[in-house]
Motif scaffolding. Structure first.
Motif, PDB file in Angstrom:
ATOM      1  N   ALA A 152      78.770  11.939 -29.878  1.00 35.33           N
ATOM      2  CA  ALA A 152      80.119  11.787 -29.738  1.00 35.33           C
ATOM      3  C   ALA A 152      80.371  10.317 -30.466  1.00 35.33           C
ATOM      4  N   ALA A 153      79.639   9.324 -30.053  1.00 35.69           N
ATOM      5  CA  ALA A 153      79.871   7.996 -30.566  1.00 35.69           C
ATOM      6  C   ALA A 153      79.421   8.095 -32.171  1.00 35.69           C
ATOM      7  N   ASP A 154      78.333   8.686 -32.612  1.00 28.25           N
ATOM      8  CA  ASP A 154      77.805   8.496 -33.834  1.00 28.25           C
ATOM      9  C   ASP A 154      78.725   9.444 -34.602  1.00 28.25           C
ATOM     10  N   MET A 155      79.479  10.557 -34.148  1.00 30.83           N
ATOM     11  CA  MET A 155      80.384  11.278 -35.133  1.00 30.83           C
ATOM     12  C   MET A 155      81.923  10.575 -35.052  1.00 30.83           C
ATOM     13  N   GLY A 156      82.051   9.668 -34.204  1.00 31.15           N
ATOM     14  CA  GLY A 156      83.529   8.983 -34.510  1.00 31.15           C
ATOM     15  C   GLY A 156      84.387   9.474 -33.502  1.00 31.15           C
ATOM     16  N   VAL A 157      84.065  10.243 -32.496  1.00 30.57           N
ATOM     17  CA  VAL A 157      84.970  11.023 -31.669  1.00 30.57           C
ATOM     18  C   VAL A 157      85.374   9.675 -30.588  1.00 30.57           C
ATOM     19  N   ASP A 158      86.645   9.607 -30.368  1.00 25.91           N
ATOM     20  CA  ASP A 158      87.331   8.898 -29.576  1.00 25.91           C
ATOM     21  C   ASP A 158      87.016   8.638 -28.076  1.00 25.91           C
ATOM     22  N   SER A 159      86.812   9.682 -27.338  1.00 26.34           N
ATOM     23  CA  SER A 159      86.459   9.685 -25.932  1.00 26.34           C
ATOM     24  C   SER A 159      85.409  10.997 -25.620  1.00 26.34           C
ATOM     25  N   VAL A 160      84.857  10.680 -24.650  1.00 23.39           N
ATOM     26  CA  VAL A 160      84.165  11.714 -23.761  1.00 23.39           C
ATOM     27  C   VAL A 160      84.381  12.092 -22.554  1.00 23.39           C
ATOM     28  N   ILE A 161      84.980  13.193 -22.118  1.00 16.07           N
ATOM     29  CA  ILE A 161      85.307  13.281 -20.672  1.00 16.07           C
ATOM     30  C   ILE A 161      84.387  14.466 -20.088  1.00 16.07           C
ATOM     31  N   PHE A 162      83.872  13.985 -19.037  1.00 14.39           N
ATOM     32  CA  PHE A 162      82.939  14.824 -18.228  1.00 14.39           C
ATOM     33  C   PHE A 162      83.473  15.387 -17.058  1.00 14.39           C
ATOM     34  N   LYS A 163      83.519  16.503 -16.914  1.00 11.28           N
ATOM     35  CA  LYS A 163      84.502  17.113 -15.759  1.00 11.28           C
ATOM     36  C   LYS A 163      83.688  18.184 -14.478  1.00 11.28           C
ATOM     37  N   ASN A 164      84.425  18.375 -13.632  1.00 11.75           N
ATOM     38  CA  ASN A 164      83.779  19.597 -12.641  1.00 11.75           C
ATOM     39  C   ASN A 164      84.001  20.807 -13.412  1.00 11.75           C
ATOM     40  N   VAL A 165      83.218  21.669 -12.888  1.00 18.28           N
ATOM     41  CA  VAL A 165      83.343  22.756 -12.931  1.00 18.28           C
ATOM     42  C   VAL A 165      84.729  23.479 -12.197  1.00 18.28           C
ATOM     43  N   ASP A 166      85.640  24.234 -12.895  1.00 10.17           N
ATOM     44  CA  ASP A 166      86.786  24.740 -12.142  1.00 10.17           C
ATOM     45  C   ASP A 166      86.442  26.569 -12.272  1.00 10.17           C
ATOM     46  N   PHE A 167      86.730  26.973 -11.110  1.00 11.89           N
ATOM     47  CA  PHE A 167      86.347  28.354 -10.998  1.00 11.89           C
ATOM     48  C   PHE A 167      87.590  29.083 -11.091  1.00 11.89           C
ATOM     49  N   PRO A 168      87.552  30.451 -11.417  1.00 11.48           N
ATOM     50  CA  PRO A 168      88.688  31.363 -11.665  1.00 11.48           C
ATOM     51  C   PRO A 168      89.656  31.368 -10.587  1.00 11.48           C
ATOM     52  N   HIS A 169      90.715  31.404 -10.572  1.00  7.89           N
ATOM     53  CA  HIS A 169      91.730  31.659  -9.516  1.00  7.89           C
ATOM     54  C   HIS A 169      91.448  32.849  -8.919  1.00  7.89           C
ATOM     55  N   GLY A 170      91.166  32.941  -7.350  1.00  9.20           N
ATOM     56  CA  GLY A 170      90.760  33.820  -6.700  1.00  9.20           C
ATOM     57  C   GLY A 170      89.503  33.977  -6.360  1.00  9.20           C
ATOM     58  N   MET A 171      88.600  33.224  -7.147  1.00 10.10           N
ATOM     59  CA  MET A 171      87.037  33.481  -6.927  1.00 10.10           C
ATOM     60  C   MET A 171      86.765  32.708  -5.795  1.00 10.10           C
ATOM     61  N   GLU A 172      85.670  33.402  -4.922  1.00  7.86           N
ATOM     62  CA  GLU A 172      85.186  32.864  -3.785  1.00  7.86           C
ATOM     63  C   GLU A 172      83.948  33.034  -3.609  1.00  7.86           C
ATOM     64  N   ASP A 173      83.231  33.615  -4.555  1.00  5.55           N
ATOM     65  CA  ASP A 173      81.768  34.098  -4.518  1.00  5.55           C
ATOM     66  C   ASP A 173      80.858  32.681  -4.614  1.00  5.55           C
ATOM     67  N   LYS A 174      80.346  32.274  -3.538  1.00  8.36           N
ATOM     68  CA  LYS A 174      79.536  31.072  -3.344  1.00  8.36           C
ATOM     69  C   LYS A 174      78.280  31.236  -4.258  1.00  8.36           C
ATOM     70  N   GLU A 175      77.749  32.418  -4.201  1.00  6.29           N
ATOM     71  CA  GLU A 175      76.185  32.677  -4.987  1.00  6.29           C
ATOM     72  C   GLU A 175      76.802  32.508  -6.253  1.00  6.29           C
ATOM     73  N   GLU A 176      77.617  33.030  -6.920  1.00 10.45           N
ATOM     74  CA  GLU A 176      77.920  32.738  -8.358  1.00 10.45           C
ATOM     75  C   GLU A 176      78.265  31.400  -8.924  1.00 10.45           C
ATOM     76  N   ALA A 177      78.882  30.561  -7.747  1.00 12.97           N
ATOM     77  CA  ALA A 177      79.153  29.252  -7.942  1.00 12.97           C
ATOM     78  C   ALA A 177      77.861  28.304  -8.144  1.00 12.97           C
ATOM     79  N   GLN A 178      76.943  28.836  -7.283  1.00  5.76           N
ATOM     80  CA  GLN A 178      75.640  27.897  -7.447  1.00  5.76           C
ATOM     81  C   GLN A 178      75.042  28.079  -8.579  1.00  5.76           C
ATOM     82  N   ARG A 179      75.345  29.396  -9.378  1.00  4.52           N
ATOM     83  CA  ARG A 179      74.685  29.441 -10.691  1.00  4.52           C
ATOM     84  C   ARG A 179      75.076  28.403 -11.564  1.00  4.52           C
ATOM     85  N   TRP A 180      76.294  27.882 -11.468  1.00 11.25           N
ATOM     86  CA  TRP A 180      76.877  26.677 -12.390  1.00 11.25           C
ATOM     87  C   TRP A 180      76.983  25.474 -11.784  1.00 11.25           C
ATOM     88  N   LEU A 181      77.111  25.304 -10.665  1.00 12.95           N
ATOM     89  CA  LEU A 181      77.156  24.053 -10.176  1.00 12.95           C
ATOM     90  C   LEU A 181      76.108  23.189 -10.302  1.00 12.95           C
TER      91      LEU A 181
END
Length: 427
Positions: free
Chosen positions: A240-269
């Motif tokens: 990002a710095a090399d390309m001249g991008v102004d900032s990098v934001i690292f953020k948490n995974v957000d899961f779809p509204h209504g999702m409660e599948d813990k096994e699927e969550a573990q795939r991404w966390l």
């Protein structure tokens, strides 16, 4: 950033003193500071007075609000060429026709909110650049002194003209969703995406901005930290710095509204970068003091078809609180759906009709909901076609008959590639 002056310093003190900035608690990284800077860039006393009165009424839980929402989200198209597995669009779980907002619907809405809107996000469940006129949408808001933000996957090939148009539109912030620095990693989440195309587009935008002598839009690389990409964070920051991008934001995974599948969550966390884990992975950070959802007082969403909702989690047409094509913003804001939804967070209030918020975890986890118990209310059925025949290509934003109605689009299932999506996006 805005140069400090005594007036702005006093406003910042007031903002912090009254804890108005808590709206930014749901934002990642440095965005809270960025949003505050945007608010002051387009400052007016009328906007500040509106924010103050909304905040007071939020804290007392007033059902019929005097004032207007100040954080707005307008989705100019809900079409996207990617199939991200934690997105309702990618999953195909949104019960709403596909289409592009009519420009008249948009300008009519902006004209009603321009004196109150602190910042405007011109995106939600679609890819903004698949709206050919997105730069005109941005420019109209900018002309009306509204801060504008878009979030894009940048997988649409950009020409120099398109890059110049979006820069000259006055766009304040462009968030580029880019979750990896190798194609193998990137495409695991951005399914159907081409990494090199995104990087080429970023370079074009940065170079064109420099060539034109603009400081905006602020170019932000957004990197959702997940299991498959956490080892590429350092390289992403350097790239990002090399390309001249102004900032990098690292953020948490957000899961779809209504999702409660813990096994699927573990795939991404992530495993190693534990600072990007929440104690409750499906938590939605929109509860004010644990009592009520601040979105019902502070913010509003307008979908491409004019459907009006309090937040982007109400994705289905049946959950809309109104329609800006047929009613004014103030009518909807003070209507029965909104007063019912706000009342649900008050103990002793008995809702008389179903609203989409009743299934949201922010409500069901509230003290009022626990005390009230289950509600015996059912939603009204809103028919949504399973498929739509492609509309004739419109001229100047109007349909084939020359009337100013939203143009229906084909569903993504009928389109085989990005070029076909492009072909059917309305002007």
């Amino acid at each position: 950033m805005i140069k400090p002056n005594p007036v702005i310093n006093k406003i910042v003190w007031l903002w912090d003193g009254l804890q108005i900035g808590r709206i930014t608690n749901a934002l990642a990284g440095d965005r809270s500071e960025q949003r505050a800077a945007l608010a002051f860039r387009y400052f007016s006393w009328k906007k500040l007075f509106n924010v103050l009165r909304i905040e007071i009424q939020l804290r007392v839980g007033r059902r019929k609000v005097w004032g207007m929402p100040f954080e707005w989200e307008i989705d100019t198209t809900n079409i996207c060429q990617l199939k991200c597995p934690l997105c309702h669009t990618g999953l195909g779980t949104i019960h709403r026709d596909k289409g592009t907002m009519h420009y008249d619907t948009y300008t009519k809405t902006i004209d009603q909110i321009k004196d109150y809107c602190v910042w405007l996000s011109l995106y939600s469940w679609g890819e903004p650049f698949l709206n050919r006129r997105i730069h005109e949408f941005v420019a109209y808001a900018h002309q009306n002194k509204i801060a504008t933000i878009i979030s894009t996957n940048l997988n649409k090939p950009l020409t120099e003209e398109m890059a110049e148009n979006i820069i000259k539109s006055g766009l304040d912030v462009m968030i580029v969703s880019l979750d990896g620095v190798t194609q193998e990693v990137y495409e695991q989440y951005r399914v159907g995406g081409i990494l090199q195309r995104v990087l080429d587009n970023v370079k074009l935008l940065v170079e064109k901005r420099r060539e034109l002598g603009y400081t905006t839009p602020h170019m932000e690389w957004q990197f959702i930290v997940m299991r498959q990409n956490e080892h590429e964070m350092a390289e992403a920051k350097q790239m990002a710095a090399d390309m001249g991008v102004d900032s990098v934001i690292f953020k948490n995974v957000d899961f779809p509204h209504g999702m409660e599948d813990k096994e699927e969550a573990q795939r991404w966390l992530p495993i190693e970068r534990t600072e990007f884990l929440r104690e409750q992975p499906f938590f939605k950070p929109y509860k004010e003091d644990g009592l009520r959802c601040w979105r019902l007082w502070r913010s509003a969403v307008v979908n491409w078809d004019g459907g009006f909702a309090p937040c982007c989690y109400l994705t289905d047409k049946a959950e809309d609180f109104g329609d800006v094509s047929t009613h004014s913003v103030k009518e909807i804001w003070s209507g029965e759906d909104y007063t019912t939804a706000r009342g649900m967070f008050k103990e002793g209030y008995s809702p008389q009709k179903w609203v989409g918020c009743m299934s949201c975890s922010v409500y069901t986890g509230s003290r009022a909901a626990r005390k009230r118990g289950p509600l015996d209310l059912q939603p009204e059925s809103v028919p949504v076609p399973l498929s739509i025949e492609p509309a004739k290509k419109p001229t100047n934003g109007n349909n084939a008959n020359g009337t100013s109605k939203p143009v229906a689009e084909p569903t993504l299932e009928t389109l085989s590639d990005e070029e076909k999506i492009e072909e059917h996006v309305g002007d």
